[in-house]
Motif scaffolding. Structure first.
Motif: not given
Length: 592
Positions: A132, A146, A176, A178-180, A192, A194, A224
């Motif tokens: 991010a 992201i 947008t 906190d990617p996974y 993602w 938040n 999050e």
């Protein structure tokens, strides 16, 4: 002395009963030669925190050579030069970490921002870093989003490929970050979150764009820092909830949902849909504060060689700094790791008691030599009392009684000891079939040790650590406290409780193997069969009278050529040369 086992206000016994009582046979109790090996407590333990003062939002992945690689946010707002562009650590054992540098040589160019919440995977022949980008100085004119970068090696440097997804690209509120990333059955997904919901979208094959028709929400506004992984038929969602960044006043914690399908619906342990969880800290806590460590959360899951699961996360240590530098920012969120235990019905219990561990058994302990082989034992205190139970009912208290009393109810004083894959042990009473646990999953000093049907909770798991003179300490996996006679009393029939480590004899036990009837027959004119009194698979008590003395040496020498000895070489090969002869007589004498 049998106590009713109730949980009171927190009703943890109700939880354990709901988990279900499975058969202890699932642990694979095996009758085997009773060998022992010293397991030093200091050598098999680590201490949290592992790295600091700033390693927030950690992600982890393992290279083919076995090296673990971890990556983190760096949130310094004060000086550009102080901000690591994704700090990188490496480790061979998940405990000892070495700083390796930064993932980027320059800031990603599509937004002037700080790199947060990295998520690293090895995919399609390369290391892939999702991240991010948050506007520096919280510039409202810039939109967070992201991006993705790749590298041929886990140490980088990573080549940035730009933005994938930002606020205007999706129909949902919030930022947008906190990617996974998850690949499942050939489809590529990006999650993602938040605190405006947890969402997911499919990615294109090159990982650099999204498929706009595939957006979906999987959890509510409370979360999050998502982590998504599959285990034993379920997809698990680990989400962070609460305030992450208010120093020692932070309220961060970890809550968990699961689903049989990757895209949900996810439900928590109480059965509430995760889509309905919109309030901070409202669901069941799977990792929260204790007296020292504050605000645990936003991490990643690793599976070690012995099959044990580990959660790598950040938290505050109130014995350490509250902020990471002299400017008062960023908050000092340090690197922690804790074992993830699993209940019989598949819910995770992080750290044994759902709080960060100050000290705990090292990862991969199940691959270390077993302190005690699987088998049936009498567990005897240093002062000669035998561990038994007050009857065969559920909830019967564990007692320390004299050997003479134990002989009157022999089976209650015998324990089938079996080691689990993660290195901990289960102690099943031979008379009742129930296993040793701490009452109510209590973690306090003085809690009663009892027997209950097997339900896989950490309170029924014990670590064995070698001490002096062949003794062992029995440490409960849930509480990190040790089995001990109450008040350190040496009286007959005292309750066994758990207490903090004090180094006393009351917390030291020996394991005496019980003859399973498959040993050698009586030797010469002796009425009793030889016994293995040391638990090493050798039958030094040749005349079977329960002691090892000169009379055993004499009987052994006089009957050296008898079939009872020569047909049982493994039992009498004291010199360990594959045969039985005069050298074994000498060795038996030397070992008196």
């Amino acid at each position: 002395m049998t106590a009713q086992n109730q949980f009171g206000a927190i009703e943890r016994r109700s939880l354990l009963k709901a988990i279900g009582a499975g058969a202890i046979g699932a642990t694979g109790v095996i009758g085997s030669s009773a060998t022992t090996a010293a397991t030093n407590h200091d050598q098999t333990y680590y201490e949290n925190p592992l790295y600091g003062p700033d390693f927030a939002d950690p992600t982890i992945h393992r290279a083919d050579d076995g090296t673990w690689w971890a990556y983190a946010s760096n949130m310094s707002y004060s000086q550009n030069s102080d901000e690591d562009l994704v700090p990188i650590l490496s480790s061979q054992n998940l405990v000892d970490w070495t700083y390796e540098g930064e993932a980027f040589t320059a800031r990603p160019g599509w937004l002037y921002g700080s790199v947060w919440a990295p998520d690293v995977h090895y995919y399609d022949g390369q290391w892939v870093l999702f991240y991010a980008l948050w506007p520096r100085e919280d510039d409202d004119d810039l939109v967070p989003g992201i991006g993705v970068a790749t590298s041929e090696t886990p140490a980088g440097p990573f080549t940035d490929h730009g933005e994938i997804l930002s606020n205007p690209d999706h129909p949902y509120p919030g930022n947008t970050i906190d990617p996974y990333f998850v690949e499942h059955e050939g489809t590529l997904y990006l999650f993602w979150a938040n605190f405006a919901g947890v969402y997911v979208v499919e990615l294109t094959e090159d990982l650099q764009d999204f498929r706009s028709e595939t957006f979906q929400q999987i959890a509510g506004y409370a979360y999050e820092g998502p982590t998504i992984f599959h285990r034993d038929g379920y997809w698990y969602f680990f989400g962070a909830t609460g305030d992450c960044c208010d120093g020692f006043d932070s309220t961060y914690e970890v809550e968990v949902g699961r689903s049989e399908n990757l895209l949900g619906p996810y439900h928590d342990r109480d059965g509430t849909p995760m889509l309905e969880r919109d309030e901070w800290n409202a669901g069941p806590t799977h990792l929260g504060d204790d007296e020292r460590f504050i605000g645990p959360g936003h991490g990643d899951v690793a599976v070690d060689d012995d099959g044990s699961y580990w959660f790598l996360y950040h938290a505050y240590d109130t014995d350490g700094p509250e902020t990471a530098d002299v400017y008062g920012w960023p908050p000092a969120r340090q690197l922690f790791i804790d074992r993830v235990y699993w209940t019989a019905d598949g819910w995770p219990i992080i750290g044994g008691d759902e709080t960060p561990s100050m000290s705990a058994p090292v990862p991969n302990l199940g691959q270390h030599p077993a302190p005690v082989d699987d088998g049936t034992y009498r567990i005897v205190s240093v002062d000669g009392r035998v561990l038994t139970v007050d009857g065969t009912d559920e909830g019967a208290s564990a007692l320390a009684i004299t050997a003479t009393t134990a002989d009157e109810s022999r089976a209650q004083a015998e324990w089938q000891v079996s080691r689990l894959s993660g290195g901990e042990y289960v102690l099943e009473n031979a008379a009742s079939g129930h296993v040793l646990e701490v009452e109510n999953a209590d973690t306090s000093d003085g809690a009663d040790v009892q027997q209950w049907p097997w339900h896989r909770h950490p309170t029924q798991r014990w670590y064995l650590h070698g001490g002096s003179n062949g003794t062992y300490h029995l440490e409960n996996a849930c509480s990190a406290k040790f089995a001990s006679a109450e008040n350190e009393s040496t009286a007959n029939g005292m309750n066994v409780i758990q207490s903090s480590w004090n180094g006393g004899d009351g917390q030291r036990w020996t394991f005496e193997a019980v003859d399973d009837g498959d040993g050698p027959p009586p030797i010469g004119d002796n009425a009793n069969a030889p016994t293995d009194i040391t638990g090493d698979g050798r039958y030094e008590d040749v005349n079977g009278n329960g002691t090892r003395d000169v009379a055993d040496v004499v009987d052994f020498f006089e009957n050296l050529e008898s079939p009872a000895i020569q047909d049982n070489v493994e039992a009498f090969d004291f010199s360990d040369n594959g045969r039985v002869g005069t050298s074994d007589v000498v060795r038996l004498f030397e070992n008196l």
